[in-house]
Motif scaffolding. Structure first.
Motif, PDB file in Angstrom:
ATOM      1  N   ALA A  21      21.090 -16.336  52.908  1.00 22.32           N
ATOM      2  CA  ALA A  21      21.552 -17.347  53.861  1.00 22.32           C
ATOM      3  C   ALA A  21      20.642 -18.570  53.819  1.00 22.32           C
ATOM      4  CB  ALA A  21      21.599 -16.764  55.268  1.00 22.32           C
ATOM      5  N   ILE A  22      19.321 -18.343  53.793  1.00 20.19           N
ATOM      6  CA  ILE A  22      18.378 -19.463  53.756  1.00 20.19           C
ATOM      7  C   ILE A  22      18.458 -20.189  52.413  1.00 20.19           C
ATOM      8  CG2 ILE A  22      15.921 -20.073  53.850  1.00 20.19           C
ATOM      9  CD1 ILE A  22      15.554 -17.790  55.831  1.00 20.19           C
ATOM     10  N   LEU A  23      18.756 -19.463  51.341  1.00 21.98           N
ATOM     11  CA  LEU A  23      18.915 -20.092  50.034  1.00 21.98           C
ATOM     12  C   LEU A  23      20.168 -20.970  49.983  1.00 21.98           C
ATOM     13  CD1 LEU A  23      18.006 -17.275  47.454  1.00 21.98           C
ATOM     14  CD2 LEU A  23      16.751 -19.384  47.884  1.00 21.98           C
ATOM     15  N   PHE A  24      21.250 -20.482  50.583  1.00 20.16           N
ATOM     16  CA  PHE A  24      22.536 -21.161  50.430  1.00 20.16           C
ATOM     17  C   PHE A  24      22.826 -22.204  51.500  1.00 20.16           C
ATOM     18  CE2 PHE A  24      23.524 -17.636  47.569  1.00 20.16           C
ATOM     19  CZ  PHE A  24      24.192 -18.310  46.560  1.00 20.16           C
ATOM     20  N   LEU A  25      22.205 -22.112  52.687  1.00 23.66           N
ATOM     21  CA  LEU A  25      22.479 -23.093  53.739  1.00 23.66           C
ATOM     22  C   LEU A  25      22.208 -24.535  53.287  1.00 23.66           C
ATOM     23  CD1 LEU A  25      21.425 -21.468  57.139  1.00 23.66           C
ATOM     24  CD2 LEU A  25      23.637 -22.445  56.543  1.00 23.66           C
ATOM     25  N   PRO A  26      21.052 -24.815  52.659  1.00 26.97           N
ATOM     26  CA  PRO A  26      20.837 -26.193  52.185  1.00 26.97           C
ATOM     27  C   PRO A  26      21.884 -26.617  51.153  1.00 26.97           C
ATOM     28  CG  PRO A  26      18.780 -24.952  52.175  1.00 26.97           C
ATOM     29  CD  PRO A  26      19.875 -23.969  52.410  1.00 26.97           C
ATOM     30  N   ILE A  27      22.297 -25.696  50.289  1.00 26.50           N
ATOM     31  CA  ILE A  27      23.310 -26.024  49.275  1.00 26.50           C
ATOM     32  C   ILE A  27      24.631 -26.393  49.942  1.00 26.50           C
ATOM     33  CG2 ILE A  27      24.629 -25.111  47.320  1.00 26.50           C
ATOM     34  CD1 ILE A  27      22.251 -23.242  46.745  1.00 26.50           C
ATOM     35  N   ALA A  32      28.596 -30.361  51.556  1.00 27.30           N
ATOM     36  CA  ALA A  32      29.446 -30.941  52.596  1.00 27.30           C
ATOM     37  C   ALA A  32      29.156 -32.427  52.776  1.00 27.30           C
ATOM     38  CB  ALA A  32      29.235 -30.192  53.910  1.00 27.30           C
ATOM     39  N   PHE A  33      27.885 -32.796  52.650  1.00 27.48           N
ATOM     40  CA  PHE A  33      27.503 -34.205  52.779  1.00 27.48           C
ATOM     41  C   PHE A  33      28.131 -35.030  51.661  1.00 27.48           C
ATOM     42  CE2 PHE A  33      24.615 -37.673  51.584  1.00 27.48           C
ATOM     43  CZ  PHE A  33      24.594 -38.393  52.771  1.00 27.48           C
ATOM     44  N   PHE A  34      28.091 -34.528  50.430  1.00 30.86           N
ATOM     45  CA  PHE A  34      28.678 -35.245  49.303  1.00 30.86           C
ATOM     46  C   PHE A  34      30.202 -35.342  49.418  1.00 30.86           C
ATOM     47  CE2 PHE A  34      24.826 -34.189  46.513  1.00 30.86           C
ATOM     48  CZ  PHE A  34      24.324 -35.468  46.654  1.00 30.86           C
ATOM     49  N   ILE A 110      28.562 -34.647  42.691  1.00 38.27           N
ATOM     50  CA  ILE A 110      28.519 -33.242  43.103  1.00 38.27           C
ATOM     51  C   ILE A 110      28.289 -32.338  41.897  1.00 38.27           C
ATOM     52  CG2 ILE A 110      29.800 -31.376  44.203  1.00 38.27           C
ATOM     53  CD1 ILE A 110      31.270 -33.403  45.849  1.00 38.27           C
ATOM     54  N   SER A 111      28.955 -32.644  40.785  1.00 33.75           N
ATOM     55  CA  SER A 111      28.799 -31.819  39.585  1.00 33.75           C
ATOM     56  C   SER A 111      27.396 -31.949  39.004  1.00 33.75           C
ATOM     57  CB  SER A 111      29.851 -32.211  38.541  1.00 33.75           C
ATOM     58  OG  SER A 111      31.151 -31.968  39.034  1.00 33.75           O
ATOM     59  N   VAL A 112      26.823 -33.152  39.078  1.00 35.24           N
ATOM     60  CA  VAL A 112      25.437 -33.338  38.627  1.00 35.24           C
ATOM     61  C   VAL A 112      24.502 -32.480  39.481  1.00 35.24           C
ATOM     62  CG1 VAL A 112      23.516 -34.976  38.505  1.00 35.24           C
ATOM     63  CG2 VAL A 112      25.787 -35.656  37.713  1.00 35.24           C
ATOM     64  N   PHE A 113      24.744 -32.476  40.791  1.00 40.63           N
ATOM     65  CA  PHE A 113      23.936 -31.658  41.698  1.00 40.63           C
ATOM     66  C   PHE A 113      24.005 -30.188  41.315  1.00 40.63           C
ATOM     67  CE2 PHE A 113      24.310 -28.940  45.556  1.00 40.63           C
ATOM     68  CZ  PHE A 113      22.964 -28.918  45.913  1.00 40.63           C
ATOM     69  N   PHE A 114      25.220 -29.665  41.066  1.00 37.60           N
ATOM     70  CA  PHE A 114      25.376 -28.253  40.732  1.00 37.60           C
ATOM     71  C   PHE A 114      24.799 -27.934  39.350  1.00 37.60           C
ATOM     72  CE2 PHE A 114      28.623 -27.962  44.144  1.00 37.60           C
ATOM     73  CZ  PHE A 114      28.127 -26.833  44.764  1.00 37.60           C
ATOM     74  N   LEU A 115      24.865 -28.882  38.423  1.00 40.62           N
ATOM     75  CA  LEU A 115      24.286 -28.644  37.099  1.00 40.62           C
ATOM     76  C   LEU A 115      22.758 -28.541  37.197  1.00 40.62           C
ATOM     77  CD1 LEU A 115      24.595 -28.345  34.061  1.00 40.62           C
ATOM     78  CD2 LEU A 115      24.531 -30.847  33.876  1.00 40.62           C
ATOM     79  N   LEU A 116      22.138 -29.486  37.901  1.00 41.27           N
ATOM     80  CA  LEU A 116      20.682 -29.443  38.061  1.00 41.27           C
ATOM     81  C   LEU A 116      20.251 -28.190  38.822  1.00 41.27           C
ATOM     82  CD1 LEU A 116      19.968 -33.184  38.970  1.00 41.27           C
ATOM     83  CD2 LEU A 116      19.571 -32.042  36.787  1.00 41.27           C
ATOM     84  N   LEU A 117      21.020 -27.842  39.855  1.00 38.73           N
ATOM     85  CA  LEU A 117      20.708 -26.649  40.642  1.00 38.73           C
ATOM     86  C   LEU A 117      20.866 -25.385  39.803  1.00 38.73           C
ATOM     87  CD1 LEU A 117      20.028 -25.588  43.516  1.00 38.73           C
ATOM     88  CD2 LEU A 117      22.496 -25.436  43.914  1.00 38.73           C
ATOM     89  N   CYS A 154      26.976 -22.020  40.979  1.00 35.66           N
ATOM     90  CA  CYS A 154      26.975 -23.236  40.154  1.00 35.66           C
ATOM     91  C   CYS A 154      27.869 -23.069  38.927  1.00 35.66           C
ATOM     92  CB  CYS A 154      25.548 -23.563  39.719  1.00 35.66           C
ATOM     93  SG  CYS A 154      24.440 -23.947  41.089  1.00 35.66           S
ATOM     94  N   GLY A 155      27.806 -21.895  38.301  1.00 37.11           N
ATOM     95  CA  GLY A 155      28.640 -21.633  37.127  1.00 37.11           C
ATOM     96  C   GLY A 155      30.126 -21.708  37.455  1.00 37.11           C
ATOM     97  N   ALA A 156      30.516 -21.145  38.612  1.00 41.82           N
ATOM     98  CA  ALA A 156      31.922 -21.171  39.026  1.00 41.82           C
ATOM     99  C   ALA A 156      32.394 -22.606  39.261  1.00 41.82           C
ATOM    100  CB  ALA A 156      32.107 -20.333  40.282  1.00 41.82           C
ATOM    101  N   PHE A 157      31.574 -23.397  39.966  1.00 41.46           N
ATOM    102  CA  PHE A 157      31.955 -24.781  40.251  1.00 41.46           C
ATOM    103  C   PHE A 157      32.049 -25.597  38.967  1.00 41.46           C
ATOM    104  CE2 PHE A 157      31.343 -29.184  41.310  1.00 41.46           C
ATOM    105  CZ  PHE A 157      32.067 -29.356  42.479  1.00 41.46           C
ATOM    106  N   LEU A 158      31.066 -25.456  38.102  1.00 35.16           N
ATOM    107  CA  LEU A 158      31.038 -26.244  36.870  1.00 35.16           C
ATOM    108  C   LEU A 158      32.154 -25.831  35.911  1.00 35.16           C
ATOM    109  CD1 LEU A 158      27.178 -26.426  36.325  1.00 35.16           C
ATOM    110  CD2 LEU A 158      28.694 -28.279  37.074  1.00 35.16           C
TER     111      LEU A 158
END
Length: 360
Positions: A21-27, A32-34, A110-117, A154-158
């Motif tokens: 939960a703590i790992l994913f809340l910031p993500i 949501a912000f993006f 958003i995709s750049v964010f998920f790739l870096l993450l 990240c893999g699923a989104f990308l």
């Protein structure tokens, strides 16, 4: 886009696993912000409502750590839990590479964010990141391989991003990715080892979800190595014991003796346990090497109730969760009421207009 499911989802995420939960809340918040599907103020409010829904779980879990050995126990040697590239798989490398190529020609924040993450999560799960783990909160994450849960997201989104940007080659790209994924996971399509310990092993196993007894109360110096035969034991005296009710939250029994007695309940004491002798609360003695519940009983006939109840902190946490739930339902119902009132008013106005036309 739906704030109701967002709030409930945040609450359920926290209930599922503290660390994740703590790992994913910031993500989730960054995503949501993006996406900008909710205004910043509403995003904060709905996140707090989700956290509030799960307060009955996470607040006592954090507060009650002070009563356990958690901070004095090394749960695991994190350096032994790195993964090899085989577990990450060629499919992950293929998806990240394709996403990188697509993003080179077509920027998508958003995709750049998920790739870096995703790349970061893969790197931190490999032995090559050992020096970085020296300064990370290892006692919190415990196992580097946990970060692969972020890689999966990240893999699923990308993958969806790559397919969506493949134009007329979508079908071909999907087929190639499916083949690569199956080839990459080939060694995991069947169990590596089969074993059968028999049904008795699972029905009688007293093992817990702790790794190194880190949640054992700190006043318990002797770790029990076997299950007690009796729930109630006599330490001093020879009173007659008649058990009326026995479950995980409450034990009710009668005693009868001409002498003073000392009784032991084979349950580890933890804040919340209380004892009533003839409806009068008495003090529990848990300062013994075993950390078990002990108490003294005067001569005579008595009814004894040993019950686990809420502490003030747990009660406050329960109230916060209940209020958060009421607020979520209120915010869900009010717009519907307003919509119904608006529809009713609109219908009345429309009928009035039609009547005026007929009169004219």
């Amino acid at each position: 886009k739906n704030w109701f499911f967002y709030s409930c989802g945040i609450g359920l995420l926290i209930l599922s696993h503290n660390t994740l939960a703590i790992l994913f809340l910031p993500i989730i918040l960054i995503y949501a912000f993006f996406r900008k599907t909710l205004k910043a103020k509403n995003l904060i409010i709905n996140t707090l409502l989700g956290i509030g829904l799960a307060t009955f779980f996470w607040l006592p879990a954090i507060y009650d750590l002070q009563y356990t050995r958690f901070f004095q126990t090394t749960v695991s040697n994190w350096s032994e839990y790195f993964v090899n590239f085989e577990l990450i798989g060629w499919s992950t490398l293929a998806i990240f590479t394709l996403a990188g190529v697509k993003l080179f020609f077509s920027k998508n924040v958003i995709s750049v964010f998920f790739l870096l993450l995703g790349v970061s999560s893969v790197f931190l799960s490999l032995p090559q990141s050992n020096s970085i783990w020296q300064i990370l909160p290892v006692s919190f994450v415990q196992f580097p391989f946990r970060l692969l849960s972020v890689t999966i997201l990240c893999g699923a989104f990308l993958t969806a991003f790559v397919v969506e940007r493949s134009g007329k080659f979508k079908t071909l790209v999907v087929l190639i990715l499916v083949v690569v994924i199956f080839l990459s996971a080939k060694s995991y399509l069947k169990p590596a080892v089969f074993f059968d310990k028999g049904e008795g092993f699972y029905t009688t196993n007293e093992g817990t979800t702790t790794v190194q007894n880190e949640y054992m109360p700190k006043w318990a110096q002797e770790i029990p190595n076997a299950k007690s035969r009796e729930k109630v034991e006599i330490i001093i005296g020879q009173p007659k014991i008649e058990i009326i009710e026995n479950n995980s939250r409450e034990l009710v029994f009668n005693t009868s003796s001409t002498l003073s007695s000392q009784i032991k309940i084979n349950t580890l004491y933890f804040p919340g346990w209380q004892i009533w002798v003839d409806k009068q609360e008495i003090t529990i003695d848990y300062r013994n090497p075993e950390g078990l519940i002990k108490f003294n009983v005067k001569p005579g006939d008595h009814q004894i109730i040993v019950a686990f109840s809420e502490t003030p902190v747990r009660l406050i946490a329960d109230i916060i969760s209940i209020l958060s739930g009421i607020m979520v339902l209120f915010l869900l119902i009010v717009p519907k009421i307003r919509h119904a009132e608006f529809s009713s008013a609109s219908e009345r106005i429309l009928n009035q207009v039609q009547d005026d036309r007929k009169q004219r």
